[in-house]
Design a protein around this motif. Structure first.
Motif, PDB file in Angstrom:
ATOM      1  N   ASN A   1      45.505  11.503  18.508  1.00  0.00           N
ATOM      2  CA  ASN A   1      46.197  11.913  17.290  1.00  0.00           C
ATOM      3  C   ASN A   1      46.887  13.256  17.508  1.00  0.00           C
ATOM      4  O   ASN A   1      46.292  14.197  18.051  1.00  0.00           O
ATOM      5  N   ASN A   2      48.113  13.353  17.027  1.00  0.00           N
ATOM      6  CA  ASN A   2      48.878  14.568  17.291  1.00  0.00           C
ATOM      7  C   ASN A   2      48.474  15.742  16.405  1.00  0.00           C
ATOM      8  O   ASN A   2      49.054  16.826  16.502  1.00  0.00           O
ATOM      9  N   SER A   3      47.467  15.553  15.533  1.00  0.00           N
ATOM     10  CA  SER A   3      47.020  16.637  14.664  1.00  0.00           C
ATOM     11  C   SER A   3      45.786  17.355  15.191  1.00  0.00           C
ATOM     12  O   SER A   3      45.206  18.173  14.494  1.00  0.00           O
ATOM     13  N   ILE A   4      45.369  17.050  16.425  1.00  0.00           N
ATOM     14  CA  ILE A   4      44.216  17.734  17.011  1.00  0.00           C
ATOM     15  C   ILE A   4      44.563  19.207  17.216  1.00  0.00           C
ATOM     16  O   ILE A   4      45.659  19.553  17.668  1.00  0.00           O
ATOM     17  N   SER A   5      43.613  20.083  16.904  1.00  0.00           N
ATOM     18  CA  SER A   5      43.889  21.522  16.846  1.00  0.00           C
ATOM     19  C   SER A   5      43.594  22.274  18.128  1.00  0.00           C
ATOM     20  O   SER A   5      44.136  23.360  18.328  1.00  0.00           O
ATOM     21  N   ASN A   6      42.714  21.762  18.995  1.00  0.00           N
ATOM     22  CA  ASN A   6      42.223  22.607  20.096  1.00  0.00           C
ATOM     23  C   ASN A   6      42.664  22.155  21.478  1.00  0.00           C
ATOM     24  O   ASN A   6      42.102  22.619  22.477  1.00  0.00           O
TER      25      ASN A   6
ATOM     26  N   ASN B   1      53.506   9.419  16.838  1.00  0.00           N
ATOM     27  CA  ASN B   1      53.031   9.358  18.218  1.00  0.00           C
ATOM     28  C   ASN B   1      51.550   9.035  18.322  1.00  0.00           C
ATOM     29  O   ASN B   1      51.022   8.943  19.416  1.00  0.00           O
ATOM     30  N   ALA B   2      50.842   8.922  17.194  1.00  0.00           N
ATOM     31  CA  ALA B   2      49.398   8.683  17.227  1.00  0.00           C
ATOM     32  C   ALA B   2      49.104   7.204  17.341  1.00  0.00           C
ATOM     33  O   ALA B   2      49.795   6.378  16.748  1.00  0.00           O
ATOM     34  N   THR B   3      48.080   6.867  18.128  1.00  0.00           N
ATOM     35  CA  THR B   3      47.664   5.472  18.229  1.00  0.00           C
ATOM     36  C   THR B   3      46.675   5.101  17.152  1.00  0.00           C
ATOM     37  O   THR B   3      46.400   3.928  16.968  1.00  0.00           O
ATOM     38  N   HIS B   4      46.113   6.113  16.460  1.00  0.00           N
ATOM     39  CA  HIS B   4      45.096   5.900  15.436  1.00  0.00           C
ATOM     40  C   HIS B   4      43.792   5.383  16.018  1.00  0.00           C
ATOM     41  O   HIS B   4      42.979   4.809  15.308  1.00  0.00           O
TER      42      HIS B   4
END
Length: 764
Positions: A143-148, A30-33
């Motif tokens: 990016n789907n790995s963002i934590s906050n 799902n990330a566009t990078h």
């Protein structure tokens, strides 16, 4: 380590550092990078501007096929949200962003910088709204790995920029938005201080103010990730993630928000005026945060740039900061005590200090640098190497360096503060130790130079045109400072008059030679010229001069030349009239002209006419010009060529002296041709051809005589019914009539177009 690459643009929204391997998060479908971006509006000239979008792309995880060939920016009126225009921005540049410290590079961190740009027009008749305008580009997703933030893979981002109207109070108002936020591709280490300079630059020298803001989400989505155009504002913000539940016996964690975007001690902060960003992160992950930069001119806000940015926090090997001590010469091996000691630098004293610096970590490379705190200008200089390795095979445990203060530093009784910094090459950012040195400095005493000249002693100097003026100058400095001699004029440039000053050094003196050949350039309404000379030194970059003046009076006089002619030209017949020389055809006139000048100036003699050339009229003139005397010979061969000109034959004889203010003597003479006297014109109209030898024939002896091109052409006699009875081309014609009484008509013509006509009665 932070990138040192400059990001020359005004607005950055989203800088994504997406590293799946370090976080252990699988799947990036799902990330566009997109790593982030910024917009900028640059004024070119007139109504022309360039609109740019810098977009940062994850070159490691991203597929080249995901790169956009173009993006659409929309411009809106800030007061009404009315759409002003859509701008299709084509991709114009594609380059890589470099690491700050290549030794700290991670193979999974690779970022491309994509530039989209287009020249646009902002006419003042359209873009004059008092509240200004904003530009936006919308793109999904993060990016789907963002934590906050909540659901980062579906969260969009809006690139956003505000700019003022291009006209204010009826006058053009030009503005280039600030270039802020250098690109960052480095990472932070958990529980280690992360710092970075987000300070921007403004081409118009406007003031910039920074603050933390919540990043914008906008209107794009996973369904429509790349809208054809941006929607008007307002743009919704992202949603902050709720903090993890506190462990038993631990206090509850504070909620995330604008002032707590990255958890830490301290949490994320930015200096309001310098843009320096600091955080000591306490959690691992990829964190997004927002920063705005407001632009002020004369105390009034004229624009705003927003940027949301992402920072990766990793576990890093322990890096102990280096240490340094400063050893003044006066204290031997006793270290300098920051905050307590002050170095007092005096003329003739020792201006150098020693530095000892080390790092407990193995294989460290250390570097020294200086940062003035409360002053600018001259800085101390290292006289030995400023970098080196420690605690590795073949390398020492401690390095030394010498720092020397210039004698010319003048603190003017104040205490100057200087930070001496040692930094290591640790990852992700170098650790540093700073010794703040307080010092005062008194420069060595200095006396001004002296200047003497051989001009005089009687001043002013008196010269004439043609004279050569020379004299010497000598500059001496009691402190043996280098001297430069300078020349100027009071209200004039000596070089423009041909004056020169050559100079050379001789020991502790500077010798000069003034030379001037006086010419006509020096002759003017003010004959007094004041030449000014200076001996200049620049001890400790402070100019000192000693000046003297040499006045020179340029004397100039001129006696007008005298022009004579032999034979003398006739006197004019009256006021305003010219002298006239009258001659008949076939005659020749010659005159000898002479010129004399009492000043022995060069003389030039000429003879000219304004409305004909001398040769056309049969005239000639030759001159013998010279110094003080001149002669000329005029000749006129009177012919019909002069008559054919049919204009006044005015010739001006002129004598001019070659001097600064030339005086011309002129004499204009009119030359005329004497026409032959014609008999009185008598036209007969009766003849009596009866043989009595009286009035038996028709003739016209009183017709004008032939003269040059004025020749008798013909006579024709007609009957009363218009029948031509007689024609002759002889001026002395005779016609006896037709033998019977009747009325006749005659017509006489000349070659110059004149004609005469009349009637004639024939009586028996």
């Amino acid at each position: 380590m932070p990138y040192r690459s400059r990001l020359p643009h005004s607005f950055l929204i989203g800088f994504l550092l997406f590293i799946t391997g370090w976080l252990g998060v699988a799947g990036t479908a799902n990330a566009t990078h997109i790593v982030g971006g910024e917009m900028e509006l640059v004024h070119n000239s007139g109504d022309s501007y360039t609109l740019l979008l810098n977009l940062y792309f994850d070159a490691y995880n991203g597929s080249p096929s995901a790169l956009d060939a173009d993006l659409t920016a929309s411009i809106f009126d800030k007061a009404t949200n009315d759409r002003m225009m859509n701008v299709l921005l084509p991709l114009t540049s594609n380059t890589f962003v470099s690491y700050t410290n290549p030794a700290c590079a991670k193979p999974t961190l690779s970022t491309r910088r994509l530039v989209y740009s287009k020249v646009i027009s902002l006419p003042p008749g359209t873009y004059n709204g008092p509240q200004g305008y904003y530009a936006a580009v919308e793109r999904c997703c993060r990016n789907n790995s963002i934590s906050n933030i909540v659901d980062p893979g579906a969260a969009a981002q809006t690139f956003y920029l505000e700019f003022p109207a291009v006209v204010r109070r009826g006058q053009p108002f030009y503005d280039s938005t600030p270039r802020i936020f250098p690109p960052l591709a480095d990472y932070a280490c958990r529980n280690e201080l992360f710092y970075y300079d987000f300070g921007g630059k403004d081409a118009d020298q406007d003031s910039l103010v920074y603050e933390l803001v919540t990043p914008l989400n906008g209107h794009s989505s996973t369904v429509q990730p790349k809208p054809a155009a941006a929607s008007p504002g307002p743009y919704s913000p992202i949603t902050w993630q709720l903090p993890a539940p506190a462990l038993p016996g631990q206090p509850a964690l504070p909620p995330l928000g604008t002032l707590n975007q990255i958890p830490g001690t301290p949490t994320l902060q930015i200096n309001r005026f310098t843009g320096r960003l600091t955080v000591r992160p306490s959690n691992l992950g990829l964190f997004v945060f927002g920063v705005s930069c407001s632009e002020y001119r004369k105390g009034e806000k004229i624009g705003e740039s927003r940027r949301d940015f992402q920072l990766m926090v990793l576990n890093c090997p322990t890096n102990t900061k280096p240490s340094m001590v400063l050893l003044p010469a006066a204290t031997g091996n006793v270290p300098y005590r920051p905050g307590r000691d002050i170095l007092h630098l005096v003329p003739g004293g020792n201006h150098c200090v020693r530095l000892r610096f080390t790092d407990p970590d193995p294989n460290s490379r250390l570097s020294l640098s200086l940062s003035p705190v409360n002053f600018s200008g001259l800085l101390p200089a290292f006289t030995t190497a400023t970098s080196g390795g420690v605690r590795s095979p073949g390398q020492p445990d401690t390095l030394t360096a010498t720092l020397c203060f210039p004698e010319c530093i003048d603190t003017q009784g104040k205490v100057f503060l200087l930070d001496v910094v040692v930094g290591d090459d640790g990852c992700s950012l170098p650790k540093r130790d700073t010794v703040r040195v307080a010092f005062t400095s008194v420069p060595p005493p200095n006396s001004p130079p002296t200047l003497t000249t051989t001009a005089g002693p009687a001043l002013p100097l008196h010269v004439r045109v043609g004279d050569l003026v020379t004299f010497n100058l000598t500059g001496t400095d009691p402190d043996n400072d280098p001297i430069q001699l300078e020349m100027s004029g009071k209200g004039f440039s000596p070089a423009s008059l041909g004056a020169t000053l050559t100079q050379a050094s001789a020991g502790n003196q500077q010798l000069g030679r003034f030379s001037w050949r006086v010419d006509c350039r020096a002759v003017g309404p003010d004959s007094l010229l004041v030449f000014q000379f200076a001996a200049a030194t620049s001890p400790c970059a402070k100019r000192q001069t000693t000046m003297i003046s040499v006045p020179i009076v340029v004397r100039y006089s001129n006696t007008p030349p005298v022009l004579t002619a032999s034979p003398l030209f006739p006197l004019p017949a009256g006021p305003g009239l010219l002298p006239v020389v009258r001659l008949p055809l076939g005659s020749t006139f010659t005159a000898t002209l002479a010129g004399v000048d009492a000043d022995r100036d060069g003389l030039t003699m000429t003879a000219t006419s304004e409305n004909f050339s001398l040769t056309e009229a049969g005239m000639s003139f030759t001159a013998q010009n010279g110094v003080g005397v001149a002669a000329g010979q005029f000749r006129w061969d009177v012919s019909c060529d002069a008559v054919a000109l049919r204009r006044p034959l005015d010739v001006t004889f002129q004598l001019v002296d070659a001097t600064c203010r030339p005086v011309a003597q002129r004499q204009t003479v009119r030359f005329e041709i004497i026409r032959p006297d014609s008999p009185e014109l008598k036209l007969y109209n009766i003849i009596t051809p009866n043989g009595d030898q009286v009035n038996d024939e028709f003739r016209l002896p009183g017709l004008p005589l032939n003269f040059c091109d004025e020749q008798f052409a013909s006579v024709r006699i007609f009957s009363r019914w218009g029948q031509l009875l007689f024609e002759s081309h002889d001026r002395g014609f005779r016609w006896p009539g037709e033998g019977s009484a009747s009325m006749y008509y005659y017509f006489v013509t000349y070659t110059d177009g004149r004609s005469f006509k009349g009637w004639l009665e024939v009586k028996p």
